[in-house]
Motif scaffolding. Structure first.
Motif, PDB file in Angstrom:
ATOM      1  N   MET A   1       0.642  -1.158   0.125  1.00 47.11           N
ATOM      2  CA  MET A   1       0.028  -0.027  -0.011  1.00 47.11           C
ATOM      3  C   MET A   1       0.943   1.297   0.043  1.00 47.11           C
ATOM      4  O   MET A   1       1.805   1.323   0.748  1.00 47.11           O
ATOM      5  CB  MET A   1      -1.059   0.043   1.220  1.00 47.11           C
ATOM      6  CG  MET A   1      -1.904   1.187   1.260  1.00 47.11           C
ATOM      7  SD  MET A   1      -3.285   1.088   2.402  1.00 47.11           S
ATOM      8  CE  MET A   1      -4.164  -0.402   1.884  1.00 47.11           C
ATOM      9  N   ILE A   2       0.666   1.958  -0.828  1.00 50.36           N
ATOM     10  CA  ILE A   2       1.382   3.390  -0.964  1.00 50.36           C
ATOM     11  C   ILE A   2       0.854   4.412  -0.152  1.00 50.36           C
ATOM     12  O   ILE A   2      -0.448   4.657   0.265  1.00 50.36           O
ATOM     13  CB  ILE A   2       1.652   4.222  -2.452  1.00 50.36           C
ATOM     14  CG1 ILE A   2       0.046   4.340  -3.018  1.00 50.36           C
ATOM     15  CG2 ILE A   2       2.184   2.856  -3.321  1.00 50.36           C
ATOM     16  CD1 ILE A   2       0.308   4.995  -4.108  1.00 50.36           C
ATOM     17  N   LYS A   3       1.594   5.324   0.476  1.00 53.56           N
ATOM     18  CA  LYS A   3       1.225   6.329   1.130  1.00 53.56           C
ATOM     19  C   LYS A   3       0.706   7.787   0.148  1.00 53.56           C
ATOM     20  O   LYS A   3       1.764   8.080  -0.873  1.00 53.56           O
ATOM     21  CB  LYS A   3       2.129   7.132   2.195  1.00 53.56           C
ATOM     22  CG  LYS A   3       2.389   5.787   3.266  1.00 53.56           C
ATOM     23  CD  LYS A   3       1.494   5.768   4.135  1.00 53.56           C
ATOM     24  CE  LYS A   3       1.823   4.803   5.355  1.00 53.56           C
ATOM     25  NZ  LYS A   3       0.711   4.452   6.172  1.00 53.56           N
ATOM     26  N   ILE A   4      -0.321   8.405   0.516  1.00 58.44           N
ATOM     27  CA  ILE A   4      -0.816   9.461  -0.361  1.00 58.44           C
ATOM     28  C   ILE A   4      -0.859  10.478   0.526  1.00 58.44           C
ATOM     29  O   ILE A   4      -1.801  10.576   1.408  1.00 58.44           O
ATOM     30  CB  ILE A   4      -2.095   9.158  -1.037  1.00 58.44           C
ATOM     31  CG1 ILE A   4      -1.989   8.054  -1.860  1.00 58.44           C
ATOM     32  CG2 ILE A   4      -2.412  10.430  -1.876  1.00 58.44           C
ATOM     33  CD1 ILE A   4      -3.299   7.446  -2.658  1.00 58.44           C
ATOM     34  N   LYS A   5      -0.076  11.678   0.191  1.00 57.22           N
ATOM     35  CA  LYS A   5      -0.389  12.861   1.020  1.00 57.22           C
ATOM     36  C   LYS A   5      -1.674  13.640   0.589  1.00 57.22           C
ATOM     37  O   LYS A   5      -1.984  13.635  -0.503  1.00 57.22           O
ATOM     38  CB  LYS A   5       0.791  13.745   0.965  1.00 57.22           C
ATOM     39  CG  LYS A   5       2.156  13.139   1.658  1.00 57.22           C
ATOM     40  CD  LYS A   5       3.372  14.312   0.930  1.00 57.22           C
ATOM     41  CE  LYS A   5       4.423  13.437   1.800  1.00 57.22           C
ATOM     42  NZ  LYS A   5       5.711  14.356   1.632  1.00 57.22           N
ATOM     43  N   VAL A   6      -2.344  13.950   1.518  1.00 56.73           N
ATOM     44  CA  VAL A   6      -3.902  14.609   1.307  1.00 56.73           C
ATOM     45  C   VAL A   6      -3.992  16.000   2.223  1.00 56.73           C
ATOM     46  O   VAL A   6      -3.610  15.972   3.559  1.00 56.73           O
ATOM     47  CB  VAL A   6      -5.063  13.596   1.618  1.00 56.73           C
ATOM     48  CG1 VAL A   6      -5.008  13.150   2.848  1.00 56.73           C
ATOM     49  CG2 VAL A   6      -6.181  14.393   1.249  1.00 56.73           C
ATOM     50  N   ALA A  23     -11.004  -1.919  -5.074  1.00 57.42           N
ATOM     51  CA  ALA A  23     -10.178  -1.317  -6.159  1.00 57.42           C
ATOM     52  C   ALA A  23     -10.319   0.441  -5.981  1.00 57.42           C
ATOM     53  O   ALA A  23      -9.195   0.993  -5.985  1.00 57.42           O
ATOM     54  CB  ALA A  23     -10.392  -1.730  -7.597  1.00 57.42           C
ATOM     55  N   GLY A  24     -11.273   0.632  -5.618  1.00 58.91           N
ATOM     56  CA  GLY A  24     -11.520   2.097  -5.568  1.00 58.91           C
ATOM     57  C   GLY A  24     -12.132   2.638  -4.063  1.00 58.91           C
ATOM     58  O   GLY A  24     -12.662   1.831  -3.447  1.00 58.91           O
ATOM     59  N   ILE A 115      -6.249   4.226  -7.296  1.00 53.31           N
ATOM     60  CA  ILE A 115      -4.784   4.382  -7.497  1.00 53.31           C
ATOM     61  C   ILE A 115      -4.067   3.626  -8.512  1.00 53.31           C
ATOM     62  O   ILE A 115      -4.298   2.410  -8.072  1.00 53.31           O
ATOM     63  CB  ILE A 115      -4.014   4.356  -6.219  1.00 53.31           C
ATOM     64  CG1 ILE A 115      -5.015   5.322  -5.332  1.00 53.31           C
ATOM     65  CG2 ILE A 115      -2.682   4.850  -6.227  1.00 53.31           C
ATOM     66  CD1 ILE A 115      -5.180   7.023  -5.660  1.00 53.31           C
ATOM     67  N   ALA A 116      -3.372   3.972  -9.380  1.00 49.98           N
ATOM     68  CA  ALA A 116      -2.541   3.042 -10.271  1.00 49.98           C
ATOM     69  C   ALA A 116      -1.327   3.361 -10.797  1.00 49.98           C
ATOM     70  O   ALA A 116      -1.189   4.484 -10.901  1.00 49.98           O
ATOM     71  CB  ALA A 116      -3.642   2.799 -11.650  1.00 49.98           C
ATOM     72  N   ARG A 117      -0.666   2.604 -10.920  1.00 49.72           N
ATOM     73  CA  ARG A 117       0.876   2.610 -11.439  1.00 49.72           C
ATOM     74  C   ARG A 117       0.650   3.050 -12.793  1.00 49.72           C
ATOM     75  O   ARG A 117      -0.259   2.490 -13.527  1.00 49.72           O
ATOM     76  CB  ARG A 117       1.797   1.347 -11.295  1.00 49.72           C
ATOM     77  CG  ARG A 117       2.032   1.222  -9.904  1.00 49.72           C
ATOM     78  CD  ARG A 117       2.968  -0.172  -9.898  1.00 49.72           C
ATOM     79  NE  ARG A 117       3.456  -0.455  -8.497  1.00 49.72           N
ATOM     80  CZ  ARG A 117       4.223  -0.008  -7.840  1.00 49.72           C
ATOM     81  NH1 ARG A 117       4.989   1.036  -8.217  1.00 49.72           N
ATOM     82  NH2 ARG A 117       4.517  -0.532  -6.583  1.00 49.72           N
ATOM     83  N   HIS A 118       1.650   3.592 -13.254  1.00 48.40           N
ATOM     84  CA  HIS A 118       1.745   4.104 -14.967  1.00 48.40           C
ATOM     85  C   HIS A 118       2.994   3.829 -15.401  1.00 48.40           C
ATOM     86  O   HIS A 118       4.163   4.444 -14.741  1.00 48.40           O
ATOM     87  CB  HIS A 118       0.958   4.912 -15.244  1.00 48.40           C
ATOM     88  CG  HIS A 118       1.699   6.217 -14.836  1.00 48.40           C
ATOM     89  ND1 HIS A 118       2.497   7.025 -15.614  1.00 48.40           N
ATOM     90  CD2 HIS A 118       1.452   7.044 -13.794  1.00 48.40           C
ATOM     91  CE1 HIS A 118       2.728   8.158 -14.981  1.00 48.40           C
ATOM     92  NE2 HIS A 118       2.240   8.279 -13.733  1.00 48.40           N
ATOM     93  N   GLU A 119       3.268   3.886 -16.447  1.00 51.84           N
ATOM     94  CA  GLU A 119       4.650   3.913 -17.181  1.00 51.84           C
ATOM     95  C   GLU A 119       4.431   5.192 -18.063  1.00 51.84           C
ATOM     96  O   GLU A 119       3.684   5.528 -18.659  1.00 51.84           O
ATOM     97  CB  GLU A 119       4.988   2.958 -18.060  1.00 51.84           C
ATOM     98  CG  GLU A 119       5.160   1.520 -17.016  1.00 51.84           C
ATOM     99  CD  GLU A 119       6.367   1.702 -16.032  1.00 51.84           C
ATOM    100  OE1 GLU A 119       7.320   2.321 -16.684  1.00 51.84           O
ATOM    101  OE2 GLU A 119       6.399   1.037 -15.264  1.00 51.84           O
ATOM    102  N   GLN A 120       5.692   5.819 -18.684  1.00 52.20           N
ATOM    103  CA  GLN A 120       5.733   6.949 -19.623  1.00 52.20           C
ATOM    104  C   GLN A 120       6.289   5.932 -20.588  1.00 52.20           C
ATOM    105  O   GLN A 120       7.166   5.371 -20.778  1.00 52.20           O
ATOM    106  CB  GLN A 120       6.442   8.086 -19.222  1.00 52.20           C
ATOM    107  CG  GLN A 120       5.907   8.972 -18.250  1.00 52.20           C
ATOM    108  CD  GLN A 120       6.441  10.170 -17.977  1.00 52.20           C
ATOM    109  OE1 GLN A 120       7.509  10.365 -17.941  1.00 52.20           O
ATOM    110  NE2 GLN A 120       5.512  11.226 -17.602  1.00 52.20           N
TER     111      GLN A 120
END
Length: 145
Positions: A1-6, A23-24, A115-120
């Motif tokens: 689980m990633i941390k998301i600053k809010v 998932a959401g 929240i999803a990972r992505h690539e460029q």
């Protein structure tokens, strides 16, 4: 689980997962008075949330299936993308595809955020592409059965 600053500039609870395998996370309307969404009308609905995602992640804003099925309410730019470097308020672009008015109340769950990972990617210009079995077959090319 990633941390998301809010930063929560609104008065709603933070988004949370409803079940351990959801998932959401539900996003809630953060409004001072009800908003009536007329048929075929679209409106940006504030959430009061500002987030900082880690690099390599995005937040996708998606419709809630119950609102879509029961009331014809959906997220117009589905999925809406929140980039890791965006620091403005998370807003939800809702549209009413029904034939009746829909009233959005303060605190109502209006969308979900995944929240999803992505690539460029980087394009490389070539003279031709490798061939595949599908080739240039597009919309409907495999038939109806």
């Amino acid at each position: 689980m990633i941390k998301i600053k809010v930063v929560n500039t609104g008065h709603q609870q933070l988004p949370a997962y409803a079940t351990p395998q959801s998932a959401g996370m539900d996003l809630r309307a953060n409004i001072d008075e009800p908003i009536t969404l007329h048929p075929m009308e679209r409106r940006l609905i504030p959430t009061g949330l500002h987030i900082a995602l880690p690099a390599g992640f995005e937040a996708q804003v998606r419709p809630r299936s119950g609102l879509a099925l029961k009331h014809g309410i959906t997220v117009l730019n589905t999925p809406g993308t929140i980039d890791a470097d965006y620091r403005g308020e998370v807003m939800v672009l809702l549209v009413n595809f029904s034939t009746e008015d829909f009233v959005i109340n303060d605190g109502e769950r209006i969308a979900q955020m995944v929240i999803a990972r992505h690539e460029q990617g980087e394009f490389e210009v070539v003279d031709e592409l490798d061939s595949t079995e599908r080739g240039e077959g597009g919309y409907g090319h495999t038939g109806v059965k």
